[in-house]
Motif scaffolding. Structure first.
Motif, short mmCIF file in Angstrom:
data_model
loop_
_atom_site.label_atom_id
_atom_site.label_comp_id
_atom_site.label_asym_id
_atom_site.label_seq_id
_atom_site.Cartn_x
_atom_site.Cartn_y
_atom_site.Cartn_z
N SER A 141 -9.08 4.54 -6.05
CA SER A 141 -8.07 4.25 -7.07
C SER A 141 -7.63 2.79 -6.99
CB SER A 141 -6.87 5.20 -6.95
OG SER A 141 -6.15 4.94 -5.78
N ASN A 142 -7.54 2.22 -5.78
CA ASN A 142 -7.20 0.80 -5.67
C ASN A 142 -8.27 -0.05 -6.34
OD1 ASN A 142 -5.00 1.44 -4.16
ND2 ASN A 142 -5.78 0.72 -2.21
N ALA A 143 -9.55 0.26 -6.03
CA ALA A 143 -10.65 -0.53 -6.58
C ALA A 143 -10.64 -0.44 -8.11
CB ALA A 143 -11.98 -0.02 -6.02
N VAL A 144 -10.35 0.76 -8.63
CA VAL A 144 -10.32 0.96 -10.09
C VAL A 144 -9.17 0.15 -10.69
CG1 VAL A 144 -9.80 2.66 -11.89
CG2 VAL A 144 -11.43 3.23 -10.09
N LYS A 145 -7.98 0.26 -10.06
CA LYS A 145 -6.78 -0.41 -10.60
C LYS A 145 -6.98 -1.92 -10.71
CE LYS A 145 -3.65 1.37 -7.68
NZ LYS A 145 -2.37 1.72 -7.04
N PHE A 146 -7.72 -2.49 -9.73
CA PHE A 146 -7.83 -3.95 -9.71
C PHE A 146 -9.16 -4.44 -10.28
CE2 PHE A 146 -4.54 -2.85 -6.70
CZ PHE A 146 -3.53 -3.71 -7.10
N ALA B 238 3.81 -1.77 0.93
CA ALA B 238 3.31 -3.14 0.79
C ALA B 238 2.48 -3.27 -0.48
CB ALA B 238 2.47 -3.52 2.00
N GLN B 239 2.91 -4.16 -1.35
CA GLN B 239 2.14 -4.47 -2.56
C GLN B 239 2.15 -5.98 -2.72
OE1 GLN B 239 4.13 -1.88 -5.50
NE2 GLN B 239 2.23 -0.72 -5.54
N ALA B 240 0.98 -6.54 -3.08
CA ALA B 240 0.88 -7.99 -3.18
C ALA B 240 1.85 -8.53 -4.22
CB ALA B 240 -0.55 -8.38 -3.54
N GLY C 38 -0.37 3.93 0.14
CA GLY C 38 -1.73 4.48 0.28
C GLY C 38 -2.49 3.95 1.50
N LEU C 39 -2.53 2.63 1.67
CA LEU C 39 -3.33 2.07 2.76
C LEU C 39 -2.66 2.31 4.12
CD1 LEU C 39 -4.64 -1.28 1.22
CD2 LEU C 39 -5.97 0.74 1.83
N HIS C 40 -1.34 2.35 4.13
CA HIS C 40 -0.62 2.63 5.38
C HIS C 40 -1.02 4.02 5.89
CE1 HIS C 40 2.67 2.66 8.24
NE2 HIS C 40 3.06 3.83 7.77
N1 LIG Z 1 -9.22 -3.41 -4.18
C1 LIG Z 1 -8.10 -4.14 -4.22
N2 LIG Z 1 -8.06 -5.30 -4.93
C2 LIG Z 1 -6.93 -6.06 -4.96
N3 LIG Z 1 -5.78 -5.73 -4.32
C3 LIG Z 1 -5.77 -4.59 -3.61
C4 LIG Z 1 -6.92 -3.72 -3.51
N4 LIG Z 1 -6.61 -2.67 -2.73
C5 LIG Z 1 -5.32 -2.84 -2.35
N5 LIG Z 1 -4.81 -3.99 -2.87
C6 LIG Z 1 -3.45 -4.53 -2.67
O1 LIG Z 1 -2.86 -3.81 -1.61
C7 LIG Z 1 -1.68 -3.13 -2.06
C8 LIG Z 1 -1.46 -1.88 -1.26
O2 LIG Z 1 -2.41 -0.87 -1.59
P1 LIG Z 1 -1.99 0.65 -1.35
O3 LIG Z 1 -3.15 1.51 -1.65
O4 LIG Z 1 -1.37 0.75 0.00
O5 LIG Z 1 -0.79 0.84 -2.39
P2 LIG Z 1 -0.80 1.08 -3.97
O6 LIG Z 1 -2.21 1.34 -4.44
O7 LIG Z 1 -0.08 -0.07 -4.60
O8 LIG Z 1 0.09 2.38 -4.11
P3 LIG Z 1 -0.30 3.87 -3.62
O9 LIG Z 1 -1.63 3.82 -2.96
O10 LIG Z 1 0.80 4.22 -2.68
O11 LIG Z 1 -0.32 4.70 -4.84
C9 LIG Z 1 -1.90 -2.94 -3.56
O12 LIG Z 1 -0.68 -2.77 -4.27
C10 LIG Z 1 -2.57 -4.27 -3.91
O13 LIG Z 1 -1.61 -5.31 -4.00
#
Ligand SMILES: Nc1ncnc2c1ncn2[C@@H]1O[C@H](COP(=O)(O)OP(=O)(O)OP(=O)(O)O)[C@@H](O)[C@H]1O
Ligand SMILES: [Mg+2]
Length: 305
Positions: A193-198, A240-242, A256-258
């Motif tokens: 989901s992170n990879a898709v979102k970004f 933590a979010q960038a 999610g990553l935590h």
């Molecule tokens: N593939 C990626 N490309 C760019 N930034 C990323 C990527 N994966 C993670 N990040 C950065 O790391 C942050 C933390 O990711 P994490 O999965 O912990 O949280 P989230 O996706 O924002 O929310 P959640 O997973 O709790 O729904 C993201 O908000 C983003 O800023």
């Protein structure tokens, strides 16, 4: 001071400048303290030090209260949320009668928001469990190839509205590891989901499993904008979010990553990443290959046929 803390402790305490410990007391339970040491130098010689102690009893009590409160609230929220989700499911499924187009779109929005709330409550509960060491794990022998397949299928519907495809580019026939199946699916779902979102619209998220010595590495790659350099140290932290606008624009809470890191490290795995603005981001989950000798020595749950 050296006698009180021990030489090893003293060195550690100088290095990080802040340490927590439980100190035995003459009477009563051990005292939780935080202490910091500042050496006093005269020229090059260390002639003494200032050691400051801070009693953590009250702070720990407040943290326990806060953590119990968050757990209780989250638990109490989960039950009504499940009921609301069920009711909305009945409505959108047409079980209670055909809905107008307008009503269907309102119910859809409500369903998506309830799903986000349920996810948030579950993540907060997971975080609390990790912190109190009470996260349940049920490790079994799993085929990573099968888990990656499953995750690619499960997350297709999530990727669709972003206009992103998920592809598996490489994987061995079988990749046996010992993990908690559902927890590992949770980790893969977050990385995907992170990879898709970004990813940019029209982008492709690629998954592959690479055997490496005694490890299997699952790689999740995207062609997105990359992770900002100044954020990389904090990426596995809580909430933590960038970018603060991420949550609003792309959803998520930064948990999610935590949670993923704690899950992966449980069976002695690691989670790492490589990222830059040109080639995108690759997350790698490395898990120990199942040891066939050790495994055959484990008691069988049922008599072998
Ligand atoms: N593939 C990626 N490309 C760019 N930034 C990323 C990527 N994966 C993670 N990040 C950065 O790391 C942050 C933390 O990711 P994490 O999965 O912990 O949280 P989230 O996706 O924002 O929310 P959640 O997973 O709790 O729904 C993201 O908000 C983003 O800023
Ligand atoms: Mg995430």
């Amino acid at each position: 001071v050296r006698e009180l803390l021990g030489v090893e402790n003293l060195a550690k305490c100088e290095a990080s400048n802040q340490n927590d410990a439980d100190f035995a007391c003459k009477s009563g339970p051990p005292l939780p303290v935080s202490y910091a040491l500042t050496p006093i130098h005269q020229g090059r010689a260390e002639v003494g030090g200032v050691l400051v102690f801070f009693d953590l009893t009250e702070r720990q009590k407040v943290e326990r209260l806060k953590s119990d409160f968050v757990s209780t609230v989250s638990h109490e929220l989960r039950t009504p949320l499940t009921a609301i989700r069920g009711a909305l499911g009945l409505l959108s499924g047409g079980v209670l009668g055909e809905l107008s187009a307008e009503a269907t779109s309102v119910v859809d929005i409500a369903e998506q928001n309830v799903a986000r709330l349920v996810q948030l409550v579950n993540d907060i509960l997971d975080m609390q469990k990790i912190e109190s060491g009470k996260m349940d794990f049920d490790p079994t022998v799993c085929d990573l190839a099968d888990l990656v397949n499953r995750s690619a299928l499960d997350n297709r519907a999530y990727a669709e509205p972003f206009g992103v495809r998920i592809e598996i580019t490489e994987r061995p026939e079988r990749a046996l590891v010992r993990v908690d199946r559902n927890r590992m699916l949770q980790v893969l779902a977050n990385l995907i989901s992170n990879a898709v979102k970004f990813s940019p619209p029209g982008g492709v998220v690629t998954l592959r499993i690479v055997p490496q010595d005694s490890l299997f590495c699952v790689e999740v790659h995207d062609d997105g904008c990359g992770i900002p350099e100044e954020f990389r140290d904090r990426i596995f932290g809580r909430f933590a979010q960038a970018d603060a606008s991420t949550s609003r624009m792309r959803g998520g809470t930064g948990l999610g990553l935590h949670i993923s890191k704690s899950i992966v490290e449980r069976p002695r795995g690691t989670i790492t990443f490589q990222s830059d603005a040109v080639s995108g981001t690759t997350f790698c989950v490395a898990l120990p290959v199942l040891d066939p000798v050790g495994e055959s020595q484990r008691p069988m749950p049922f008599p072998a046929p």
